[in-house]
Structures are given as structure tokens and as C-alpha cells.
Design a protein around this motif. Structure first.
Motif, PDB file in Angstrom:
ATOM      1  N   THR A  57       0.796  -1.125  -0.115  1.00 45.59           N
ATOM      2  CA  THR A  57      -0.133   0.003  -0.100  1.00 45.59           C
ATOM      3  C   THR A  57       0.874   1.184  -0.099  1.00 45.59           C
ATOM      4  N   LYS A 105      -1.769   3.846   2.783  1.00 39.98           N
ATOM      5  CA  LYS A 105      -1.664   3.329   3.994  1.00 39.98           C
ATOM      6  C   LYS A 105      -3.320   2.954   4.422  1.00 39.98           C
ATOM      7  N   THR A 106      -4.165   2.514   3.194  1.00 36.62           N
ATOM      8  CA  THR A 106      -5.380   2.195   3.602  1.00 36.62           C
ATOM      9  C   THR A 106      -5.613   0.808   2.499  1.00 36.62           C
ATOM     10  N   GLU A 145      -6.400  -8.770   8.910  1.00 35.79           N
ATOM     11  CA  GLU A 145      -6.219  -7.517   9.756  1.00 35.79           C
ATOM     12  C   GLU A 145      -4.887  -7.836  10.720  1.00 35.79           C
ATOM     13  N   LYS A 201      -1.554  -5.092  10.635  1.00 38.24           N
ATOM     14  CA  LYS A 201      -1.209  -4.346  11.509  1.00 38.24           C
ATOM     15  C   LYS A 201      -0.021  -4.920  12.116  1.00 38.24           C
ATOM     16  N   ALA A 204       0.193   1.568  11.354  1.00 36.52           N
ATOM     17  CA  ALA A 204      -0.310   2.614  10.470  1.00 36.52           C
ATOM     18  C   ALA A 204      -1.247   2.720   9.451  1.00 36.52           C
ATOM     19  N   VAL A 205      -1.231   1.353   9.015  1.00 36.76           N
ATOM     20  CA  VAL A 205      -2.238   1.175   7.874  1.00 36.76           C
ATOM     21  C   VAL A 205      -3.534   0.777   8.374  1.00 36.76           C
ATOM     22  N   LYS A 206      -4.634   1.632   7.652  1.00 36.96           N
ATOM     23  CA  LYS A 206      -5.902   1.339   8.128  1.00 36.96           C
ATOM     24  C   LYS A 206      -6.544   0.355   7.096  1.00 36.96           C
ATOM     25  N   VAL A 207      -7.443  -0.658   7.888  1.00 39.89           N
ATOM     26  CA  VAL A 207      -8.323  -1.603   7.167  1.00 39.89           C
ATOM     27  C   VAL A 207      -9.490  -1.225   7.115  1.00 39.89           C
ATOM     28  N   ILE A 208     -10.206  -1.170   6.082  1.00 39.68           N
ATOM     29  CA  ILE A 208     -11.693  -1.044   5.634  1.00 39.68           C
ATOM     30  C   ILE A 208     -12.361  -2.462   5.371  1.00 39.68           C
ATOM     31  N   GLN A 235     -14.595   1.173  -1.729  1.00 36.89           N
ATOM     32  CA  GLN A 235     -13.125   1.223  -1.009  1.00 36.89           C
ATOM     33  C   GLN A 235     -12.285   1.833  -1.587  1.00 36.89           C
ATOM     34  N   LYS A 265     -12.521   5.569  -0.880  1.00 37.41           N
ATOM     35  CA  LYS A 265     -11.906   5.871   0.312  1.00 37.41           C
ATOM     36  C   LYS A 265     -10.505   5.556   0.565  1.00 37.41           C
TER      37      LYS A 265
END
Length: 349
Positions: A162, A165-166, A186, A190, A195-199, A225, A228
Motif C-alpha cells: 500500500t 496506508k489504506t 487484519e 497491523k 499505521a495502515v488502516k483496514v476497511i 473502498q 476511500k
């Protein structure tokens, strides 16, 4: 990097993990009525939702059936599900295959659980297998996988790939089995980069609503997604996952496949440059292993666990672009070592 290179490797591994093995006593009395016998017929599989052609879960099972057919030279059968079918429909399907003389008879998917329990009791001399569920029975092999381990590796890859970071996760149906995929993914993300966001997103609450069989739903979820800022999306959605991959390719972001090596699937060839990797689940190896055990008159029964140690799950490395992502290969190799050694405990929920 550990990956599933052949069906046989997993077959050898699962044989070493067999919790029980019993001698096969031929066909049931009902099957004799049909004029069939174990010597005449071989493995039969009954597909899950999405059926053959999903480029994923069901097609992996078909690969195992094909390998068994080619190696043992016997007849096989593969039967499609019907829309809106009931447990009674599944029971009838499994009974018909057993009565014809197929052995083993394998239900591909947890949805076959109630039907398998009922039918196996009626055909005690036929070996049955069920993928992704545990069914008690002296003549039943429950073929289950450590999906969370492969998903952890997918999470590691996503975190390395990524740039925004998403990252996203698209699950077909909101059920415990798919929760395992999400949990492992997830955790892998992590552990690699907090710092990476998971949707996360699920397409439907029930399979009957089409969560595993609607590419349009997968495509819409992925597009949302991507809006976002997700630039890597892992899907565990059966046939619906094709829509996720299509949307990712259109937006020129990464998709991560599931179950089969989706980079190699012919139907997905137009999008393969954007399939970073796939979390592999060797359903084909399980089908083959059970078929071989019956062919050898030592049918596997009980719970058979396919995990990273026996190459029952893994991460593909078919896309050469993987090697171009800085640190990805080394990070995945380190994670594999941690999981197999036990230093990394992967969550299932």
C-alpha cells in the motif's frame, strides 16, 4: 516464499495428520440397487454456491477431482447447486451420488453439513468428505483449513504494497468462516505496519442473498473502498470476488485473490497484472488426498487440518511484480517462519 505448488504436497501432509483411518468395506446396500460399485465409480463432488467457474473455491475442488481422475483412471462426477435450494435438496444430491456408487462423495462447502450428517449415516460403507465444516461420523472426513494463516500472509503483503496506508477487505457473507479470513488479514496488516488502516465490508448477511455469487456486489463494494483511498483489496467472496478484481484493475490498484491462484485463472487474465497475490487454500489437495485414501483402501476419516505446515494454505508468488515491492518477499518469508514455528499466533476472530 512458501506456496502451494502441487496438489500432492498437501495430500502427503494431510495423510500425516490423519486422526483416523478405517478400512473401506465396499458400497452400501442401496448403491447395489443401482448396479454401481466402488470399482466402477470414483470420486464425486457437489459444488457450493457459485458452482464451477468461480475461478476460486469450487474450481479448486474441481482441480483435485481432475487430478484423481487422471491418476486413477476412474469415473467422476461433479454436480452443480441450484438457486434457493434447501438442506433436503442437498441431501438428495449426496444420496443420489452415493447410491450410484461414487466413493468418496464430497460436499464442497460448510452448507452441506446437515445433509452430510444425515446421508453418511444411511450409507455407512461409502466414504464422505465435507470441506470447511466438521461433521461427526465414522465414514466422514472433515476437511478444514487454517484460512487465517494464509490471510495473515496476505495482510503482510498488503501492508508492504500500500502507498495510501489504506487497504480493504471484502467478505462474501458475514459468517464465522469468513471472519477467519478477516481476522488473519487484519492481524497481518497491523503486525507489519500499525499505521495502515483496514476497511472491512461484507456483501450480505446470508449466502441466499448472493454474497458468494454476485460479481456486481463485489465490484460495487470494491469501488466504494477505492473511493476511500484503499489501494490494496483482499477478497474472500467466491464468485463475487471477480467483481472486486475487476474494479481494482479498472482503478489500477492491487487486488489479492483467494483460494485458487487467481493470477493464473484464464477468466481473470484481463486483470491479472493487478492481482498482487492470492491467499491459497488447497481444496484440490484435500479432494485428491481423500480420493487417494479411498483408492488405497485406507480412507481418511475424522478431522483433517490443512495448515501452513503441510502446505494446505499459503501465498502465491506467480505475479513477478510482487518481487518489485520493497521488502514484501522478505516480510512474507519471516511471517511464514513465525507461523510455522509457533512464535506468531494468528487469530481466527
Amino acid at each position: 516464499m512458501r506456496r502451494i505448488s502441487t496438489l500432492t504436497r498437501a495430500a502427503v501432509g494431510v495423510a500425516s495428520l490423519a486422526l483416523a483411518a478405517t478400512a473401506c468395506g465396499g458400497t452400501s446396500s442401496d448403491s447395489n440397487d443401482s448396479g454401481g460399485s466402488k470399482e466402477d465409480l470414483g470420486v464425486a463432488i457437489a459444488y457450493d454456491i457459485g458452482g464451477k467457474g468461480d475461478q476460486s473455491f469450487n474450481d479448486a475442488a474441481y482441480a483435485g477431482l481432475t487430478k484423481a481422475k487422471d491418476e486413477f483412471g476412474y469415473k467422476t462426477a461433479d454436480v452443480e447447486p441450484t438457486e434457493g435450494e434447501t438442506d433436503a435438496d442437498k441431501e438428495q444430491r449426496l444420496s443420489s451420488l452415493a447410491k450410484q456408487g461414487y466413493d468418496p462423495v464430497i460436499g464442497v462447502g460448510f452448507a452441506y453439513g446437515p445433509a452430510m450428517e444425515a446421508v453418511a449415516a444411511k450409507y455407512p460403507d461409502t466414504t464422505f468428505g465435507i470441506v470447511d465444516s466438521v461433521v461427526e461420523g465414522d465414514n466422514v472426513a472433515s476437511l478444514v483449513f487454517a484460512e487465517e494463516q494464509a490471510s495473515y500472509l496476505a495482510g503482510v503483503a498488503a501492508a508492504k504494497a500500500t502507498k495510501t496506508k489504506t487497504v480493504g477487505f471484502v467478505g462474501g457473507v458475514d459468517i464465522p468462516l469468513i471472519h477467519k479470513f478477516q481476522a488473519g488479514y487484519e492481524q497481518g496488516v497491523k503486525d507489519t505496519d500499525p499505521a495502515v488502516k483496514v476497511i472491512p465490508q461484507y456483501l450480505t448477511q446470508t449466502a441466499e442473498e448472493g454474497g458468494f455469487s454476485s460479481p456486481d456486489k463485489g465490484k460495487a463494494a470494491a469501488e466504494g473502498q477505492i473511493e476511500k483511498k484503499a489501494d490494496v483489496i483482499y477478497q474472500a467472496a467466491g464468485l463475487s470476488g471477480q467483481g472486486v478484481i475487476e474494479a481494482a484493475a479498472k482503478a489500477k490498484v492491487w487486488a489479492i485473490g483467494v483460494d485458487s491462484d487467481q493470477y493464473k485463472q484464464e477468466a481473470l487474465a484481463p486483470y491479472k497484472d493487478y492481482i498482487l497475490t492470492s491467499a491459497l487454500k488447497d481444496v484440490g489437495g484435500a479432494v485428491y488426498a481423500l480420493s487417494k485414501s479411498v483408492q488405497d483402501d485406507k480412507p481418511l476419516t475424522g478431522t483433517q487440518v490443512f495448515d501452513l505446515k503441510v502446505d494446505g494454505v499459503g501465498l502465491s508468488d506467480s505475479n513477478p511484480k510482487m518481487a518489485e515491492v520493497a521488502g514484501l518477499t522478505d516480510a512474507v518469508a519471516k511471517a511464514e517462519e513465525g507461523i510455522t514455528s509457533g512464535s506468531i499466533k494468528v487469530r481466527t476472530e
